[in-house]
Structure formats: C-alpha cells, structure tokens
Design an enzyme around this catalytic site. Structure first.
Site, PDB file in Angstrom:
ATOM      1  N   GLN A  10       0.834  -1.199   0.000  1.00 57.36           N
ATOM      2  CA  GLN A  10       0.000   0.000   0.000  1.00 57.36           C
ATOM      3  C   GLN A  10       0.872   1.255   0.000  1.00 57.36           C
ATOM      4  O   GLN A  10       1.899   1.311   0.674  1.00 57.36           O
ATOM      5  CB  GLN A  10      -0.920  -0.004   1.222  1.00 57.36           C
ATOM      6  N   SER A  94       4.077  -6.411   2.764  1.00 58.95           N
ATOM      7  CA  SER A  94       2.763  -6.413   3.407  1.00 58.95           C
ATOM      8  C   SER A  94       1.728  -7.060   2.482  1.00 58.95           C
ATOM      9  O   SER A  94       1.834  -8.247   2.187  1.00 58.95           O
ATOM     10  CB  SER A  94       2.370  -4.994   3.822  1.00 58.95           C
ATOM     11  N   LEU A  95       0.738  -6.319   1.982  1.00 59.96           N
ATOM     12  CA  LEU A  95      -0.256  -6.922   1.095  1.00 59.96           C
ATOM     13  C   LEU A  95       0.395  -7.534  -0.133  1.00 59.96           C
ATOM     14  O   LEU A  95      -0.140  -8.473  -0.744  1.00 59.96           O
ATOM     15  CB  LEU A  95      -1.317  -5.909   0.670  1.00 59.96           C
ATOM     16  N   ARG A 119      -9.185  -8.585   4.273  1.00 64.81           N
ATOM     17  CA  ARG A 119      -8.052  -8.076   5.054  1.00 64.81           C
ATOM     18  C   ARG A 119      -8.147  -6.568   5.243  1.00 64.81           C
ATOM     19  O   ARG A 119      -7.976  -6.047   6.348  1.00 64.81           O
ATOM     20  CB  ARG A 119      -6.740  -8.440   4.343  1.00 64.81           C
ATOM     21  N   HIS A 203       0.141  -3.386  11.299  1.00 60.18           N
ATOM     22  CA  HIS A 203       1.291  -4.164  11.757  1.00 60.18           C
ATOM     23  C   HIS A 203       1.663  -3.858  13.209  1.00 60.18           C
ATOM     24  O   HIS A 203       2.827  -3.707  13.549  1.00 60.18           O
ATOM     25  CB  HIS A 203       2.492  -3.946  10.822  1.00 60.18           C
ATOM     26  N   GLN A 252       1.594 -11.916  10.037  1.00 63.91           N
ATOM     27  CA  GLN A 252       1.981 -10.666   9.379  1.00 63.91           C
ATOM     28  C   GLN A 252       1.077  -9.499   9.768  1.00 63.91           C
ATOM     29  O   GLN A 252       1.511  -8.345   9.796  1.00 63.91           O
ATOM     30  CB  GLN A 252       1.948 -10.872   7.859  1.00 63.91           C
TER      31      GLN A 252
END
Length: 313
Positions: A10, A94-95, A119, A203, A252
């Site tokens: 992102q 991340s994503l 998510r 996170h 994660q």
C-alpha cells in the site's frame, strides 16, 4: 545469477495503474475482470479512473494493487515466461505478499482479491478511527527507536511496524504512544519523525482482531504449494509449505514487515536482480538504498514487459 520477484504494498497505488497492460495484453485485462467478478463490483473502473481518495481506501487499494501485479505476471506469461525455473524466490511488502503468492499459484487471483478485501476491511475495523497512529522515523538506529517505543507505550501499544531500510523505520500503535515515541525519537537524534496519514495502526498488536479474521478467511480457501518459494515478511525465510504460509500471513497482520532484512537476505543468498512487479517503483528505491549488490528493475507497463522478456530470456 538468481532473480527474485518482489510485489509492492500500500502506498504504491495511483489512478490509471495497469491500464497500459490491460490495453496491450488480453491476458492482463482478464485479470482485472477476474477481480471485478470476485468482488462483485467494477474495481477496474476505480483503478483506471479514480477518484484517488476512493482508490486509496485500504479495502480498495489492497485488491487493486494485487490486480495490477498479477496483470503484469500474466502479460509476462503471455510472452512465454514461467516463474518456475526462471525465478528463485518471490516476496511482497505487506499486502504484496498476497500478490507474490497468487503469482506463484498459492491461491487463485479471485481468492486473493477476496482475501485482500476481507483483510482491508478487517484492518480498518480493528481499531476505532482516531485511536491508532503510525509515524515514520528517519535516521535513527533501530535500538533507539525500540527504546523510544518501549518508553512511550506505558502499558499501551507502540512498536516498529516496518523496517524499510535506508534508515527508515515506521512505528505503529495507540495514537498518544506513537506521538510520544516520535517526540522521543526526535530528542534521540532522528533526522525526521513524521506522523503518517493512515487510517489504522497497521502491523501492530492492535490489529489482533484482524489477524483472527484472516485466520478464518485463509482456512476457507484452496491453497497450493507455490511454484517458487516465498520469503515471508515476518520470518525472512523461504517456504513452500501451504500451511506454514497461511500461518505466516496471519502473523503478518500484527508483525513487523522486515523489508531491509528481506533485501539483505536476497543479496546473501545469490540473488543478483530484484524485479518489482506491478505499480510504482517504491521497492526498487528501497532496495537500492539497502544493498549495492542487488540490481533492480520494474515491470508495470507494456514496455517494461518487453524489456523484462529480453533480459530474462
């Protein structure tokens, strides 16, 4: 002379991303249609036409970025490219880890889109608006940032969320604690401590409700062994075991994105070139700051696809 593919997270989104790929490659356009069908909406129109503020919403940006990355992969495959045998590892920020896994066949594009929508919504819903925050800390040693977080937490949550390399760490947690930690980092000598315009404290331990949602969501989809090993954000170690991958994806949500260590691991394990697959060049920029031993390239347009095919043939 090994090559790894990396997939952006992102912040790399931009209105119009992937349109060039969709126009040039029917296989790429079909990815966007798959995502639209999976979500039951015209996300492609939002990706290509905006408005930007709607595309930037977490629940939209996550599947949108995955769609662009997979469109690039399908464009490469339409030229005869195959990850298996050509690519040593995949990893995503991340994503982007979901994009990497979809590219490697761990889940289908449709399931990846649905998982990322879940998510994004779960991460947004985990903490009431205004109660969490994130801040970028520039130019301060990790130990000093960790000490500032511990001092500021005082029973609440404040932790390092992203180690992006190049002297950039991102902290996340309860708003008051993050603000205090940013102030303490400045006092400890940070070049900058910048509060980020984000919608939730990603996170961090505050994302535990979202981790529970993702554990259940991942249990409900078909999972395959990826055709190339994935390097996990939270462990910085490769695996091809589907159950282990699913566990790492859950971890994660609340764990640190260890991107500096990921790039360093690649360099230490024979990877000479990192290709950033999808929108933007954020990861390429980070990699250049982290390691001089690893070359970078990006694949986000039709021209990039042709250049990559010439280099990877």
């Amino acid at each position: 002379m090994a090559v790894a593919f990396t997939f952006p997270g992102q912040g790399s989104q931009a209105v119009g991303m992937g349109k060039d790929l969709a126009d040039a490659f029917p296989e790429a356009r079909r990815v966007f249609q798959e995502v639209d069908d999976a979500l039951g909406e015209n996300l492609s129109k939002l990706i290509w036409e905006g408005p930007e503020e709607t595309l930037t919403l977490t629940a939209n940006a996550q599947p949108a970025l995955m769609a662009v990355s997979l469109a690039a992969i399908r464009a490469l495959e339409s030229r005869g490219f195959s990850l298996k045998g050509k690519i040593a590892y995949v990893a995503g920020h991340s994503l982007g880890e979901y994009s990497a896994l979809a590219a490697a066949g761990f889940v289908s594009v449709a399931d990846a889109a649905r998982l990322l929508r879940i998510r994004g919504n779960a991460m947004q819903a985990a903490v009431p608006a205004g109660e969490g925050a994130m801040a970028a800390i520039i130019g301060l040693e990790q130990a000093d940032v960790e000490a500032a977080c511990a001092e500021a937490a005082k029973g609440s949550v404040c932790q390092i969320a992203n180690d992006n390399g190049g002297g950039q760490l991102v902290i996340s947690g309860a708003k008051a604690a993050v603000e205090l930690a940013a102030k303490l980092c400045t006092e400890k000598g940070a070049k900058r401590a910048l509060m980020l315009q984000v919608s939730a404290p990603f996170h961090s331990a505050l994302m535990a409700p979202a981790a529970n949602v993702m554990r259940e969501a991942l249990a409900g989809v078909a999972k395959n062994a990826p055709v190339v090993p994935v390097l996990s954000n939270v462990t910085v170690s490769p695996t091809s075991d589907p159950d282990e991958i699913a566990r790492r994806l859950v971890e994660q949500i609340t764990g640190r994105v260890r991107w500096r260590e990921t790039v360093e691991w690649f360099g230490a394990n024979g990877v000479t070139t990192l290709y950033e697959i999808g929108a933007g060049k954020v990861l390429s920029g980070l990699a250049r700051r982290i390691s001089r031993d690893v070359a970078t390239a990006s694949v986000g347009t039709a021209a990039d696809v042709e250049a990559a095919m010439a280099a990877l043939a």
